[in-house]
Design an enzyme around this catalytic site. Structure first.
Site, PDB file in Angstrom:
ATOM      1  N   ARG A  43      20.254  22.348  28.214  1.00  0.00           N
ATOM      2  CA  ARG A  43      20.127  21.378  28.326  1.00  0.00           C
ATOM      3  C   ARG A  43      19.494  20.645  30.058  1.00  0.00           C
ATOM      4  O   ARG A  43      19.191  19.912  30.076  1.00  0.00           O
ATOM      5  CB  ARG A  43      19.510  20.215  27.311  1.00  0.00           C
ATOM      6  N   TYR A  97      -5.808  17.481  36.410  1.00  0.00           N
ATOM      7  CA  TYR A  97      -6.275  18.393  35.045  1.00  0.00           C
ATOM      8  C   TYR A  97      -6.197  17.356  33.733  1.00  0.00           C
ATOM      9  O   TYR A  97      -5.578  15.628  34.340  1.00  0.00           O
ATOM     10  CB  TYR A  97      -5.405  18.661  34.991  1.00  0.00           C
ATOM     11  N   ASP A 168       0.006  19.375  42.840  1.00  0.00           N
ATOM     12  CA  ASP A 168      -0.026  20.408  40.899  1.00  0.00           C
ATOM     13  C   ASP A 168      -0.874  21.661  41.789  1.00  0.00           C
ATOM     14  O   ASP A 168      -2.404  21.714  42.041  1.00  0.00           O
ATOM     15  CB  ASP A 168      -1.314  19.940  40.002  1.00  0.00           C
ATOM     16  N   LYS A 193      -0.018  29.377  32.851  1.00  0.00           N
ATOM     17  CA  LYS A 193      -1.379  29.744  33.401  1.00  0.00           C
ATOM     18  C   LYS A 193      -1.201  30.892  34.041  1.00  0.00           C
ATOM     19  O   LYS A 193      -0.276  32.022  33.636  1.00  0.00           O
ATOM     20  CB  LYS A 193      -2.358  28.490  34.596  1.00  0.00           C
TER      21      LYS A 193
END
Length: 376
Positions: A43, A97, A168, A193
């Site tokens: 984490r 998006y 992005d 992706k």
């Protein structure tokens, strides 16, 4: 090293115990900490497999460092929450998006944050800046209309106003575009992706300098969107073939966009590699390739979206994108479903719009599949 070489060799951790050429998978969630200094913990985003992937991605995006996350939205939301607080304002592009758009419209008001959606024009972005603006967030090319914005001009606006800029870069990938070199502060990827590339991983990344990455790291440790060692290993393996995959996808997409733009059953094609695209000159200047994504509108007097997609034999109707296999979807029913119909129409995301993620298949087979489906 050239990008092809960096894909393969950057970041690899050679195991001194075996001499293996691949980074081992460190499955531990507990690490010995006395005298270790770093105190690895999943984490905290500092286990060996996470750090290896970051080093490779940073080498590809030409940033000093960065972080890898459990999803693209984990990367985006962590960055936003790091840079904004109650009372702050963000300027974002309206063509973006759908998941990011929904995040902004669903949560910003609840968190006391403001936003303005601007069109794909640096002048519109500059005009939307306020005294309390702390973030300028863009995409280029955009999802799903493949609009292109001048990245250097956006970076200049950020530098002149002292506002952090983020992009992005998922559609372009590090192979075709490196926004950090163009002056952008933070580069985001949905690694699900192109970085993963095989439609079997869920991950994300933010690449930036040390100071911004350290700020993001503090927020990320609280939010907990870390990536496990096994997925990091698979992501690192996928990155080794990133260049050859994206290069082939870009070639195929350019050929298919040219084919579709001359077909009588297609009303319009959106692809920045077409000379008729309004952003062609900008894309040619800031991209080394035009990417594997394109969109097009079916002539509804000749066939329906659903009928066309059912007629496809090779190209699969499926959500997501960037895999080695070609997939297609209707954004109004998938990536932008959470946006109201009125808002979609305003953006130009019509019901007859289809988004095609072009894979690495032979171009003749892809063209033949489109041709037979359009003939039905």
């Amino acid at each position: 090293m050239k990008k092809q070489t960096r894909c393969i060799h950057s970041g690899t951790h050679m195991d001194p115990a075996t001499g293996g050429v691949n980074t081992p998978i460190y499955t531990s969630s507990a690490f010995h900490y006395i005298d270790s200094g770093d105190q690895p913990y999943p984490r905290y985003f500092n286990i060996p497999n996470q750090k290896t992937v970051v080093e490779k991605l940073a080498a590809l995006e030409k940033t000093p460092t960065g972080m890898v996350f459990s999803s693209g939205m984990a990367a985006i939301s962590t960055l936003v929450i790091t840079l904004m607080k109650s009372g702050d304002h963000a300027v974002l592009m309206d063509d973006m998006y759908g998941g990011t758009h929904a995040f902004v419209t669903d949560l910003f008001e609840r968190l006391g944050m403001k936003h303005t959606f601007a069109d794909t024009d640096p002048a519109a972005v500059a005009a939307a800046v306020r005294d309390n603006t702390s973030l300028i967030y863009i995409e280029s090319p955009t999802n799903p209309l493949l609009n292109v914005i001048d990245i250097q001009k956006i970076a200049r606006i950020g530098k002149e106003t002292g506002i952090t800029t983020a992009i992005d870069n998922t559609f372009a990938s590090p192979v075709n575009q490196n926004p950090y070199e163009l002056g952008i502060d933070a580069v985001i990827h949905s690694g699900t992706k192109y970085l993963g590339g095989h439609s079997d991983l869920c991950c994300g990344a933010v690449l930036a300098d040390e100071e911004l990455s350290a700020r993001i790291h503090r927020t990320a440790a609280h939010l907990g969107g870390s990536l496990n060692a096994q997925t990091c290993y698979l992501l690192e393996r996928s990155l080794k073939t990133l260049y050859i995959r994206v290069a082939q996808q870009s070639r195929n997409a350019l050929d298919l966009s040219r084919y579709l733009s001359t077909h009588g059953a297609i009303d319009r094609v959106y692809y920045p590699g077409l000379e008729t695209h309004p952003g062609y000159d900008i894309a040619r200047r800031q991209m080394s390739g035009f990417g594997g994504m394109l969109s097009f509108e079916i002539n509804e007097s000749k066939m329906t979206n659903a009928g066309f997609m059912r007629a496809l034999r090779l190209i699969k109707p499926a959500m997501s994108l960037g895999g080695v296999e070609s997939t297609i979807c209707a954004p109004a029913l998938t990536s932008h479903k959470k946006i109201s119909r009125e808002a979609r129409e305003k953006l130009g995301i019509r019901d007859n719009l289809l988004r095609l993620s072009v894979g690495i298949e032979h171009i003749d087979d892809l063209t033949a599949d489109l041709e037979q489906a359009l003939a039905d």
